[in-house]
Design a protein around this motif. Structure first.
Motif, PDB file in Angstrom:
ATOM      1  N   SER A 230       0.792  -1.226  -0.066  1.00  0.00           N
ATOM      2  CA  SER A 230      -0.011   0.118   0.017  1.00  0.00           C
ATOM      3  C   SER A 230       1.026   1.267   0.039  1.00  0.00           C
ATOM      4  O   SER A 230       0.380   2.307   0.102  1.00  0.00           O
ATOM      5  CB  SER A 230      -0.988  -0.021   1.169  1.00  0.00           C
ATOM      6  OG  SER A 230       0.048   0.001   2.478  1.00  0.00           O
ATOM      7  N   LEU A 233       0.141   4.280  -2.672  1.00  0.00           N
ATOM      8  CA  LEU A 233      -1.273   4.813  -2.420  1.00  0.00           C
ATOM      9  C   LEU A 233      -1.429   5.561  -0.956  1.00  0.00           C
ATOM     10  O   LEU A 233      -1.522   6.840  -1.187  1.00  0.00           O
ATOM     11  CB  LEU A 233      -2.164   3.960  -2.508  1.00  0.00           C
ATOM     12  CG  LEU A 233      -2.368   3.062  -3.973  1.00  0.00           C
ATOM     13  CD1 LEU A 233      -3.366   1.891  -3.745  1.00  0.00           C
ATOM     14  CD2 LEU A 233      -3.118   4.080  -4.949  1.00  0.00           C
ATOM     15  N   VAL A 234      -0.562   5.166   0.012  1.00  0.00           N
ATOM     16  CA  VAL A 234      -0.768   5.638   1.401  1.00  0.00           C
ATOM     17  C   VAL A 234       0.244   7.102   1.180  1.00  0.00           C
ATOM     18  O   VAL A 234      -0.316   8.106   1.782  1.00  0.00           O
ATOM     19  CB  VAL A 234       0.082   4.782   2.402  1.00  0.00           C
ATOM     20  CG1 VAL A 234       0.158   5.406   3.729  1.00  0.00           C
ATOM     21  CG2 VAL A 234      -0.922   3.823   2.619  1.00  0.00           C
ATOM     22  N   GLU A 290       1.829   0.651  11.502  1.00  0.00           N
ATOM     23  CA  GLU A 290       0.495   0.672  10.727  1.00  0.00           C
ATOM     24  C   GLU A 290      -0.772   1.478  11.555  1.00  0.00           C
ATOM     25  O   GLU A 290      -1.246   2.315  10.825  1.00  0.00           O
ATOM     26  CB  GLU A 290       0.060  -0.685  10.361  1.00  0.00           C
ATOM     27  CG  GLU A 290       0.927  -1.322   9.329  1.00  0.00           C
ATOM     28  CD  GLU A 290       0.885  -2.900   9.307  1.00  0.00           C
ATOM     29  OE1 GLU A 290       1.440  -3.513   8.215  1.00  0.00           O
ATOM     30  OE2 GLU A 290       0.210  -3.576  10.132  1.00  0.00           O
ATOM     31  N   VAL A 351      -3.036  -6.739  -1.922  1.00  0.00           N
ATOM     32  CA  VAL A 351      -2.794  -5.564  -0.886  1.00  0.00           C
ATOM     33  C   VAL A 351      -3.247  -4.360  -1.635  1.00  0.00           C
ATOM     34  O   VAL A 351      -3.718  -3.439  -1.232  1.00  0.00           O
ATOM     35  CB  VAL A 351      -1.505  -5.552  -0.287  1.00  0.00           C
ATOM     36  CG1 VAL A 351      -1.383  -4.331   0.386  1.00  0.00           C
ATOM     37  CG2 VAL A 351      -1.514  -6.722   0.834  1.00  0.00           C
ATOM     38  N   LEU A 352      -2.465  -4.150  -2.911  1.00  0.00           N
ATOM     39  CA  LEU A 352      -2.796  -2.970  -3.595  1.00  0.00           C
ATOM     40  C   LEU A 352      -4.159  -2.749  -4.020  1.00  0.00           C
ATOM     41  O   LEU A 352      -4.782  -1.600  -3.725  1.00  0.00           O
ATOM     42  CB  LEU A 352      -2.017  -3.008  -4.936  1.00  0.00           C
ATOM     43  CG  LEU A 352      -2.003  -1.761  -5.849  1.00  0.00           C
ATOM     44  CD1 LEU A 352      -1.339  -0.707  -5.137  1.00  0.00           C
ATOM     45  CD2 LEU A 352      -1.192  -2.197  -7.257  1.00  0.00           C
ATOM     46  N   SER A 354      -6.817  -4.006  -2.106  1.00  0.00           N
ATOM     47  CA  SER A 354      -7.629  -3.784  -1.200  1.00  0.00           C
ATOM     48  C   SER A 354      -7.214  -2.437  -0.362  1.00  0.00           C
ATOM     49  O   SER A 354      -8.302  -1.977  -0.011  1.00  0.00           O
ATOM     50  CB  SER A 354      -6.918  -4.960   0.062  1.00  0.00           C
ATOM     51  OG  SER A 354      -7.265  -6.236  -0.395  1.00  0.00           O
ATOM     52  N   THR A 355      -6.143  -1.989  -0.592  1.00  0.00           N
ATOM     53  CA  THR A 355      -5.632  -0.844  -0.167  1.00  0.00           C
ATOM     54  C   THR A 355      -6.575   0.552  -0.811  1.00  0.00           C
ATOM     55  O   THR A 355      -7.281   1.108  -0.321  1.00  0.00           O
ATOM     56  CB  THR A 355      -4.370  -0.385  -0.434  1.00  0.00           C
ATOM     57  OG1 THR A 355      -3.526  -1.361   0.332  1.00  0.00           O
ATOM     58  CG2 THR A 355      -3.908   1.319   0.043  1.00  0.00           C
TER      59      THR A 355
END
Length: 395
Positions: A230, A233-234, A290, A351-352, A354-355
């Motif tokens: 993530s 994107l984060v 996190e 994960v990408l 889902s993020t």
């Protein structure tokens, strides 16, 4: 260790490949900006390349375990050179199809090259030097990423995109030449692998059951992947919150520097701590980092979160790699590292996606809480198993 020629080949080779890889990545983005208008189509094109690497994993693992690892490295390095040739055709014809050929062939080469290299590392140094070499190997990759992206961006500012691929091909040709200089004593081990194993990829699963520490460490790698998958994107979301594009550069710099410090520091940490302590301390800290994303609207906490995460991951990955290299039987190294690379690539994609969904549904802060709580619960669960079963994780 530093007098060993093979060690320098691994480190210089990783640096050279990284320069070529990042020149190609920047070139890909520039090419797609001109030819592919849809962001979804861009992500789809990149995903196809990754899926090709995943599909090749079982075959790569079997070949690495049943043949000369040096030959696998040479063929994979040559495959990278051939892959770049496809991109020159794509540029000449302005064809996305040829770019797909480039991405698929590059991922196929990586599917063979990376597990073979990970299997070679325990062959060239003593057990006590494994964690040091793994740390410096990751540092070479990080330095090549920093220099490669900066140099590629500068090159693209003054020259046509084709020069990025020319630079990439030169780096891959240099790597091919370097690979020929490997001096590996592996003829006997390759023969043993043929005698002891049928070479089936399915044999990895019973091996994992027989080595619970390896299986547990493999599952714990989900925790840093939640953050790494993530990552971009984060950072984009944090820059939006603070309305500051310069903050993203600061975060990347802080995280990269901290990662390199962690990868060097781990050598000294192993002298005062047991492997299991380092592993679980790392995953608990990552889980807390996190959770700290909940405070990402405060600039200092955002920078501190990525600095501590980078340092901790710099300790975590050399430790896990050393556990794998020490505890997985050598005749399974090719298949196991191929299996691990397949899992990594699939998890990164999951994960990408889902993020992206969680950022839309619950926002950055609560996504950080969700990832953090999951990571801490998973860490606590495996820590209880380790203590209850009294499993050995000594280096």
């Amino acid at each position: 260790m530093w007098k060993n020629k093979n060690v320098w080949i691994v480190l210089i080779g990783e640096f050279v490949v990284g320069l070529g890889l990042w020149a190609g990545i920047i070139g890909n983005l520039a090419f797609m900006q001109e030819t592919v208008p849809s962001d979804f189509h861009k992500s789809l094109i990149l995903a196809i390349g990754l899926l090709a690497g995943v599909a090749a994993g079982p075959l790569a693992g079997r070949l690495i375990d049943s043949s000369s690892k040096k030959k696998v490295l040479i063929v994979a390095s040559a495959g990278r050179v051939v892959a770049v040739a496809f991109m020159f055709i794509a540029l000449a014809t302005n064809s996305v199809l040829w770019m797909l050929c480039f991405l698929v062939s590059l991922q196929l080469a990586a599917a063979f090259y990376m597990p073979a290299l990970q299997a070679v590392i325990p062959m060239i140094v003593k057990d006590r030097d494994l964690i040091t070499l793994n740390g410096w190997h990751m540092n070479a990759r990080t330095i090549s990423r920093i220099i490669g992206t900066a140099a590629a961006g500068l090159l693209l500012s003054y020259f046509d995109v084709k020069w990025l691929y020319i630079a990439s091909m030169v780096m891959y040709i240099v790597m091919l030449g370097i690979t020929f200089t490997f001096n590996l004593q592996e003829q006997k081990s390759a023969a043993q692998a043929k005698d002891k194993s049928k070479g089936s990829f399915k044999e990895v699963y019973p091996m994992l059951k027989a080595h619970p520490v390896v299986l547990m460490t493999l599952v714990l790698m989900v925790i840093p992947i939640l953050f790494l998958g993530s990552f971009n994107l984060v950072i984009m979301k944090i820059t939006e919150i603070h309305q500051s594009q310069s903050l993203s550069g600061m975060i990347y710099a802080v995280e990269g520097t901290a990662f390199m410090l962690g990868a060097v520091f781990i050598k000294y940490l192993t002298k005062v701590m047991k492997t299991g302590t380092i592993l679980f301390m790392s995953v608990f800290i990552i889980g807390l980092m996190e959770l700290m994303l909940f405070l990402a609207d405060i600039k200092l906490f955002a920078l501190l979160t990525f600095a501590l995460f980078g340092f901790t991951v710099g300790c975590f990955f050399p430790t896990t790699m050393t556990i794998f290299q020490r505890q997985v039987p050598k005749e399974y190294h090719g298949r196991f590292f191929s299996f691990r690379n397949m899992i990594d690539q699939v998890l990164f994609q999951v994960v990408l996606l889902s993020t992206g969904a969680l950022l839309d549904l619950i926002g950055l802060q609560w996504m950080g809480v969700t990832f953090g709580v999951f990571s801490l619960l998973l860490s606590a669960y495996f820590l209880m198993i380790i203590r209850r079963q009294k499993l050995e994780m000594a280096m």
